[in-house]
Design an enzyme around this catalytic site. Structure first.
Site: not given
Length: 374
Positions: A286-288
């Protein structure tokens, strides 16, 4: 010009740098919100990577620190303080405050882990019963910028250490049962030449943004860059004075953006569409999503607005996602173009010819009128 300014080594002004708008935008957004997670700059040799990063550090305003503190501790925020300063705060002792320029620490390629993280003097600790800590580069970089040139040539273990500190904001050194922990909140900037090898995908993913820069092809622009560099080399002080008004204006814009950032809002629908783009591109983790949300808010704050627009997301989404896509060695399509295409499809926008990879930087629009610098 003041004596203090004249005594400092003169650095090429940030606002005088021609082109490379994608890199400049990524760096400025990380200054506004360091939680974006740093920038990886990949590009050809001699494209001004190091010059731009040093220019950025010189542009930034002074910050308040605890006087004579090795960690650049914040005078009132316990999360940005070393142990000694925090104890003074808890005991109600008056903390001496000083002002200093934001530090930019250059990490040499041959640096050892001790040099980066710091060392504990075991002999002193055992004989005198005190935690004798010799701070490293991470301590010096707290509340500043840590720049790693040729990051793709750095030992993977050291890159891991840097990314862990950048993500957690703390550096812990343990030796022989003695543990020291100090704040290490910095903007991590890495640069490299793709011809010399890529970073491992799991390390690349940890950088918030990824800027690709290329050699300027337009002859007129090349001449302008050469002439500017020549003018600066002949008389650095005079050249810097000429750009002082733009430098101060941009510095004030950054300060205002940092103050405005907590007030910036983004519609739920836009947040859902960002996650839809990430899902469609099959981005791991979920970093993006998180970084794109942060970057879109930072660009809105930079332009003095409290509402994120679709255009804000368009200008940052490629920077935030292109390095998170799974690479197919046989595929010739540029990853930036794939992000633009997915964005256009999810947001229902007709892709234009300007959305081709080589035009992405111009599409970011930095350097035009309306509150943006040249």
């Amino acid at each position: 010009m003041t004596t203090a300014t004249a005594a400092r080594r003169v650095v090429f002004p940030f606002t005088a740098i021609v082109g490379q708008d994608e890199m400049k935008l990524a760096l400025l957004l990380n200054i506004i919100d360091p939680k974006i997670g740093g920038v990886m700059i990949m590009g050809d040799r001699g494209t001004g990577k190091s010059t731009t990063i040093r220019a950025l550090a010189d542009l930034l305003p002074e910050i308040e620190v605890v006087a004579d503190d090795p960690f650049n501790s914040h005078p009132s925020d316990p999360d940005l303080m070393g142990d000694a300063a925090r104890q003074k705060l808890e005991q109600g002792v008056e903390i001496p405050v000083a002002k200093k320029k934001i530090t930019m620490v250059d990490l040499p390629l041959g640096a050892t882990e001790d040099r980066v993280c710091g060392t504990i003097d075991i002999e002193k600790a055992l004989s005198e019963g005190v935690k004798a800590f010799e701070p490293g580069l991470l301590a010096k970089a707290n509340r500043g910028i840590l720049y790693v040139d040729e990051v793709n040539l750095l030992d993977d273990h050291l890159v891991d250490v840097l990314l862990d500190s950048a993500a957690s904001g703390w550096n812990t050194v343990e030796r022989e049962g003695i543990s020291i922990r100090h704040p290490a909140r910095f903007v991590l900037v890495g640069s490299g030449n793709p011809e010399e090898g890529e970073l491992r995908p799991q390390l690349l993913d940890r950088f918030g943004m990824h800027a690709e820069i290329h050699t300027v092809k337009e002859p007129a622009l090349r001449v302008q860059i050469v002439e500017q560099r020549s003018d600066f080399d002949q008389n650095p002080l005079q050249f810097s004075d000429k750009y002082q008004p733009q430098q101060q204006a941009l510095q004030q814009q950054l300060i205002k953006a940092q103050e405005l950032l907590p007030s910036v809002q983004m519609d739920y629908d836009l947040r859902v569409k960002i996650s839809e783009v990430c899902s469609e591109l099959d981005v791991d983790g979920l970093r993006g999503d998180i970084v794109t949300n942060r970057a879109a808010k930072a660009i809105a704050a930079f332009e003095g607005r409290t509402e994120v627009t679709v255009d804000d997301i368009r200008r940052v989404i490629t920077l935030c996602l292109r390095h998170r896509l799974r690479k197919d060695p046989l595929e010739a399509i540029d990853s930036g173009y794939k992000v633009e295409k997915a964005f256009s499809r999810v947001f229902g926008i007709e892709p234009t010819t300007d959305e081709m990879p080589e035009k992405t930087a111009q599409a970011n629009g930095i350097g035009q009128a309306g509150g943006r610098y040249r």
